[in-house]
Design a protein around this motif. Sequence first.
Motif, PDB file in Angstrom:
ATOM      1  N   LEU A  52       0.920  -1.178   0.056  1.00  0.00           N
ATOM      2  CA  LEU A  52       0.108   0.175   0.013  1.00  0.00           C
ATOM      3  C   LEU A  52       0.773   1.180   0.233  1.00  0.00           C
ATOM      4  CD1 LEU A  52      -3.000   0.463   0.125  1.00  0.00           C
ATOM      5  CD2 LEU A  52      -3.064   0.814   2.659  1.00  0.00           C
ATOM      6  N   ARG A  53       1.942   1.119   0.739  1.00  0.00           N
ATOM      7  CA  ARG A  53       2.840   2.275   0.777  1.00  0.00           C
ATOM      8  C   ARG A  53       3.486   2.896  -0.653  1.00  0.00           C
ATOM      9  NH1 ARG A  53       5.539   5.901   4.127  1.00  0.00           N
ATOM     10  NH2 ARG A  53       4.195   5.236   5.738  1.00  0.00           N
ATOM     11  N   VAL A  54       4.045   1.516  -1.120  1.00  0.00           N
ATOM     12  CA  VAL A  54       4.711   1.586  -2.630  1.00  0.00           C
ATOM     13  C   VAL A  54       3.445   2.336  -3.494  1.00  0.00           C
ATOM     14  CG1 VAL A  54       5.321   0.367  -4.695  1.00  0.00           C
ATOM     15  CG2 VAL A  54       6.154  -0.203  -2.321  1.00  0.00           C
ATOM     16  N   ALA A  55       2.314   1.877  -3.508  1.00  0.00           N
ATOM     17  CA  ALA A  55       1.277   2.202  -4.555  1.00  0.00           C
ATOM     18  C   ALA A  55       1.098   3.692  -4.020  1.00  0.00           C
ATOM     19  CB  ALA A  55       0.169   1.484  -4.522  1.00  0.00           C
ATOM     20  N   GLY A  56       0.982   4.029  -2.828  1.00  0.00           N
ATOM     21  CA  GLY A  56       0.471   5.274  -2.146  1.00  0.00           C
ATOM     22  C   GLY A  56       1.543   6.338  -2.579  1.00  0.00           C
ATOM     23  N   ASN A  57       2.852   5.979  -2.516  1.00  0.00           N
ATOM     24  CA  ASN A  57       3.754   6.963  -2.754  1.00  0.00           C
ATOM     25  C   ASN A  57       3.827   7.282  -4.391  1.00  0.00           C
ATOM     26  OD1 ASN A  57       5.271   7.125  -0.583  1.00  0.00           O
ATOM     27  ND2 ASN A  57       6.694   5.805  -0.915  1.00  0.00           N
ATOM     28  N   ILE A  58       3.299   6.513  -5.042  1.00  0.00           N
ATOM     29  CA  ILE A  58       3.087   6.790  -6.532  1.00  0.00           C
ATOM     30  C   ILE A  58       1.837   7.624  -6.783  1.00  0.00           C
ATOM     31  CG2 ILE A  58       2.956   6.009  -9.111  1.00  0.00           C
ATOM     32  CD1 ILE A  58       4.938   3.680  -7.786  1.00  0.00           C
ATOM     33  N   LEU A  59       0.587   7.116  -6.227  1.00  0.00           N
ATOM     34  CA  LEU A  59      -0.406   7.453  -6.839  1.00  0.00           C
ATOM     35  C   LEU A  59      -0.996   8.751  -5.869  1.00  0.00           C
ATOM     36  CD1 LEU A  59      -2.061   4.201  -7.389  1.00  0.00           C
ATOM     37  CD2 LEU A  59      -1.836   5.589  -8.916  1.00  0.00           C
ATOM     38  N   GLY A  60      -0.511   8.632  -4.539  1.00  0.00           N
ATOM     39  CA  GLY A  60      -0.953   9.891  -3.782  1.00  0.00           C
ATOM     40  C   GLY A  60      -2.333   9.855  -3.008  1.00  0.00           C
ATOM     41  N   SER A  61      -2.933   8.711  -3.408  1.00  0.00           N
ATOM     42  CA  SER A  61      -4.349   8.770  -2.768  1.00  0.00           C
ATOM     43  C   SER A  61      -4.554   7.358  -2.314  1.00  0.00           C
ATOM     44  CB  SER A  61      -5.479   9.021  -3.973  1.00  0.00           C
ATOM     45  OG  SER A  61      -6.469   8.125  -4.109  1.00  0.00           O
ATOM     46  N   ARG A  62      -5.171   7.314  -1.248  1.00  0.00           N
ATOM     47  CA  ARG A  62      -5.418   6.201  -0.550  1.00  0.00           C
ATOM     48  C   ARG A  62      -6.298   5.191  -1.333  1.00  0.00           C
ATOM     49  NH1 ARG A  62      -4.240   4.752   4.688  1.00  0.00           N
ATOM     50  NH2 ARG A  62      -4.567   2.679   5.043  1.00  0.00           N
ATOM     51  N   GLU A  63      -7.234   5.813  -1.716  1.00  0.00           N
ATOM     52  CA  GLU A  63      -8.474   4.789  -2.512  1.00  0.00           C
ATOM     53  C   GLU A  63      -7.732   4.275  -3.798  1.00  0.00           C
ATOM     54  OE1 GLU A  63     -11.775   7.055  -3.901  1.00  0.00           O
ATOM     55  OE2 GLU A  63     -13.028   5.498  -3.146  1.00  0.00           O
ATOM     56  N   ASP A  64      -7.017   4.915  -4.548  1.00  0.00           N
ATOM     57  CA  ASP A  64      -6.302   4.545  -5.869  1.00  0.00           C
ATOM     58  C   ASP A  64      -5.166   3.511  -5.331  1.00  0.00           C
ATOM     59  OD1 ASP A  64      -7.851   6.218  -7.243  1.00  0.00           O
ATOM     60  OD2 ASP A  64      -6.260   7.675  -7.563  1.00  0.00           O
ATOM     61  N   ALA A  65      -4.778   3.801  -4.249  1.00  0.00           N
ATOM     62  CA  ALA A  65      -3.444   2.746  -3.788  1.00  0.00           C
ATOM     63  C   ALA A  65      -4.290   1.553  -3.394  1.00  0.00           C
ATOM     64  CB  ALA A  65      -2.926   3.391  -2.718  1.00  0.00           C
ATOM     65  N   GLU A  66      -5.181   1.681  -2.571  1.00  0.00           N
ATOM     66  CA  GLU A  66      -6.021   0.299  -2.175  1.00  0.00           C
ATOM     67  C   GLU A  66      -6.681  -0.385  -3.615  1.00  0.00           C
ATOM     68  OE1 GLU A  66      -8.856   1.373   0.686  1.00  0.00           O
ATOM     69  OE2 GLU A  66      -7.532   1.375   2.098  1.00  0.00           O
ATOM     70  N   GLU A  67      -7.117   0.323  -4.467  1.00  0.00           N
ATOM     71  CA  GLU A  67      -7.523  -0.477  -5.895  1.00  0.00           C
ATOM     72  C   GLU A  67      -6.361  -1.047  -6.335  1.00  0.00           C
ATOM     73  OE1 GLU A  67      -9.832   2.152  -8.393  1.00  0.00           O
ATOM     74  OE2 GLU A  67     -10.150   0.763  -9.614  1.00  0.00           O
TER      75      GLU A  67
END
Lengths: 185, 515
Positions: A30-45
């Motif tokens: 989730l952190r890897v995705a979040g660092n790139i996407l900047g949005s929790r919802e997008d990171a979770e998806e």
Amino acid sequence: MDDSRIIELFFERSEQAIAELSKKYGMTALRVAGNILGSREDAEECVNDAYLAVWNTVPPQSPDPLRAYVLKVVRNLAIKKYEAKTALKRNSFYDVALDEIAECFPAPGAVEERLEAKEVAGMINSFLGTLNSRDRVIFVRRYWHSDSPRTIAEMLGKRENYISVRLSRIRRELRKYLAKEGVSL
Amino acid sequence: MKKEEISEILNNIDTEYIEEAEDYTKNREYGKEKISAGATHHPAAAKPRFRFRWAFAAAALVLFIAAGSVFFAVRAEAKEYNEAMDFFKSNGLSTEGLNRAEIKAIYRDITTKSFTYGKTAEVITNSIPGYAVDTDSLSPEDLALIWEKNSGHESSDIYGCSYKIDYRYQTPEIQADITESIVSCVKSGKVLWETVFPNLSIQQCITVENGTIAFGSTNYDYSADIFPTVYIAQLDNKGAVKWEYKADHGFRFEDGVGVFPKEDGTTAVFTSGFSRQENAKHLCFLKLDRDGKEYDFTDILHGEYGFNNAAQLGDDYLVQIGEWWNTDTDANARLLKIDSNGNLLGEYSYTADNCRYYITDMIEFGERLYISAYAVPLKDGASGETYLNFDDLHRYLEETYDLAPGSPATHEVEITEFIKKHSTAVLLLCDPGSASPQLFYSVKGAAVGNGSLSVNESNELEWSIKSIEYITHHPLLSTTLGIRSDNCKSVKYCFNDSGDLLRIIDTGESVHLYR
């Protein structure tokens, strides 16, 4: 749960495999995705999609190490998603990390651009092999995970300025290394 | 080398190094300084490639471009002619006696408002029944006036219109890289005007006196080291750009947080600028005069967070400050009150009923400020954690229903009950004086997403909630923290400007819920 047991669950087609994978590596993913996407919802998806991708590829694959495999899938999916929406939303960490390291590569349109990504990736891996482990970790956390210098500093118990200086030196070394390998800037 | 290629190169970093980075940061004791290890990668692999192939490719490219240019020129001519014909038809102009080039020339002459082409006057005056003047005596200004008065193109009242924003993409299949934004102003089903914004991403339009404020951002071009910044334009009643503004405050990039046109024709703007040196975002407040010139700028504060929404509260503003990562604090319910000169007056967060609140949208309506959020109960004790995560779900189901550990995919009824019990959509109303939010309306067993507040065509406040119906939890579709569902109902609550609930609309649409 041990990675090999999680892989076994995937091979048994047990949905518990996803739950265990999520429990063990979910936050990191989730952190890897979040660092790139900047949005929790997008990171979770994105992490959801990564689990599905792992489910679809294991078996036949039996990744070892499992964590790096999952994180690579997450990062790939996050970058795809980021590029698709990048015109409307921008993210500091990923953009800035890429921007920083761009100075080490040939300018767009330069002759050396003909080198294929895999060739340059091979050089980067060789270069990383010449670094001590701490510098290598700093480099990978910054440019692969897109962690901010502050976050890396906290992880390593160092000052942010120290990380920034190290990164600057590593980039300078990388430029020299690539130049030596025939990638002029 | 383009950023996408650099990203691809970085993607190929060895697995062992990724593992090492994970292990190292998990355990600081790790790591004698070993000179490793990447010896399996030999630089020799990077041999120069065959140059002849590039020469051939370049020659082919030149041929391709030449052929392409002819093709595009022909297509552009046909496109302009078709547009000109549509224009003649929709404005009742006759094409009789005109050739193709003349039709296009007249079309250009009128739409660019130059009115200098020889045949334009004749075509315009012929279209007006009973109008007989010596066309030679008409100046371009006279002709412009005649056109305005007789073509139905006078300044029209665009209040009550809506805006449609379409994008063209460089890579349409993944909707990446916007090449232009096409904004249409629509009223009663009729397109009043359409304006194309090349190399700009327009995100929102606001109707103002005698026109429209459009705002968004400039496009980026990583390869040219160009980063996006805030773009604002004032359009007239026909969609023509009166002035443009592009923010330039020395940030790496700058995003719009909120734009507030004022009655005196000036515009107040909140932006969020990213500073690379500080690795932080700055909340900025600026004012534009009637010509779009910036005459006031305030750097309010900065930090490692985002600024998600801004809304007006009387003469002041409220800005939501959020830390996307930090869901287990009140960070996502923080509000800053800022006066009309950009001074920070105070900070608020909404906590009540032993719940944590997550703000998703704000809107000013009927001289009141509404905030849309969802609430999740805090766990017992002082941990500050909420009932959000995946482990809780398992534990709750096992303990409450005495279920055996295992796949929860078969426990939909219990899961649905659990999720409904732990999520409430709330509409908060800000006190105009203190700015402190108070509960205005709530719906249990529901949540809200981004953009959940809007004003509909009947000038009613519309609050869109996700009413949880039936959660079909499946580990394969869940995240570490999550439940995903296609089985939420989209329900709209409509309020008048006094805050009275007018009606509840079940849209019949299914929506997703992420937690």
